[in-house]
Design a protein around this motif. Structure first.
Motif, mmCIF file in Angstrom:
data_model
loop_
_atom_site.group_PDB
_atom_site.id
_atom_site.type_symbol
_atom_site.label_atom_id
_atom_site.label_comp_id
_atom_site.label_asym_id
_atom_site.label_seq_id
_atom_site.Cartn_x
_atom_site.Cartn_y
_atom_site.Cartn_z
ATOM 1 N N GLU A 181 -1.997 -0.301 -4.798
ATOM 2 C CA GLU A 181 -2.020 -1.021 -5.857
ATOM 3 C C GLU A 181 -2.688 -2.528 -6.074
ATOM 4 O OE1 GLU A 181 1.976 -3.367 -6.915
ATOM 5 O OE2 GLU A 181 1.563 -2.400 -8.735
ATOM 6 N N LYS A 182 -2.997 -3.144 -4.762
ATOM 7 C CA LYS A 182 -4.055 -4.122 -4.679
ATOM 8 C C LYS A 182 -5.504 -3.731 -4.930
ATOM 9 C CE LYS A 182 -1.123 -7.080 -1.752
ATOM 10 N NZ LYS A 182 0.056 -6.257 -1.458
ATOM 11 N N MET A 183 -5.668 -2.653 -4.443
ATOM 12 C CA MET A 183 -7.082 -1.995 -4.775
ATOM 13 C C MET A 183 -7.143 -1.883 -6.070
ATOM 14 S SD MET A 183 -7.551 0.813 -1.473
ATOM 15 C CE MET A 183 -9.194 0.900 -1.735
ATOM 16 N N ALA A 184 -6.219 -1.187 -6.750
ATOM 17 C CA ALA A 184 -6.307 -0.923 -8.329
ATOM 18 C C ALA A 184 -6.596 -2.013 -8.852
ATOM 19 C CB ALA A 184 -4.991 -0.279 -8.567
ATOM 20 N N ILE A 185 -5.893 -3.113 -8.641
ATOM 21 C CA ILE A 185 -5.880 -4.282 -9.385
ATOM 22 C C ILE A 185 -7.305 -5.123 -9.284
ATOM 23 C CG2 ILE A 185 -4.926 -6.965 -9.307
ATOM 24 C CD1 ILE A 185 -2.427 -5.573 -8.535
#
Ligand SMILES: Cc1cc2nc3c(=O)[nH]c(=O)nc-3n(C[C@H](O)[C@H](O)[C@H](O)COP(=O)(O)O)c2cc1C
Length: 158
Positions: free
Chosen positions: A16-20
């Motif tokens: 999720e951190k990468m996606a953001i």
């Protein structure tokens, strides 16, 4: 404005951190980017976007099943994503834990859809990867990848 989707599965927040970061960088580089958890999506939603980027944790060397399920459901409109820009990213627990095979498995599906996939001559060649929580190197890779995908999308879908 060209449109993009960052669609991801993440159980413990690393992907999720990468996606953001990827969604933010796509916006910074001029795309109207949506950020969506795979569980919130219907496969037909994929048809709305010029650029589609998918992220998953590495599970046994490949993508997690919720993302595989979405991609399998996309067979109902097989061929309709032809020519759209595709990309992938992954987080694994270990250095040689299969993050690249995860990215390649996702890209495989996108290629079979007829999508346009761009490699990276620097850094993470197939798409951004992280070991667990994305560190500074991974964040930079996400940002560089998003900038490249945005440039390609704007060229193909001005
Ligand atoms: C079912 C399962 C299978 C996993 N398989 C692998 C694996 O094959 N290789 C690896 O390096 N890490 C593996 N992991 C670890 C995750 O890929 C890693 O913790 C990842 O950062 C989790 O991402 P998330 O926080 O977005 O959920 C596995 C974790 C689970 C729960």
């Amino acid at each position: 404005m060209s449109t993009a989707l960052v669609c991801y599965y993440s159980k413990t927040g690393n992907t999720e951190k990468m996606a953001i970061r990827i969604a933010e960088a796509l916006r910074k580089n001029g795309l109207a980017a949506d950020l969506k958890k795979v569980e919130s999506m219907d496969a037909s939603d994929l048809l709305k976007y010029d650029c589609l980027v998918f992220g998953s944790p590495t599970y046994y060397g490949t993508m997690a099943w919720p993302l595989k399920k979405l991609l399998d459901e996309s067979v109902t409109f097989h061929g309709k994503l032809k020519g759209r820009v595709g990309g992938a990213f992954a987080s694994s627990g270990n250095i040689a834990g299969g993050n690249e095979t995860t990215v390649l498995d996702i890209l495989n599906a996108l290629l079979i859809h007829g999508m346009v996939v761009q490699g990276q001559s620097r850094g993470d060649h197939y798409g951004p990867v992280a070991i667990g929580r994305p560190d500074e190197r991974s964040v930079k890779s996400c940002e560089r990848y998003a900038a490249n995908l945005a440039a390609l999308t704007k060229k193909l879908f001005p």
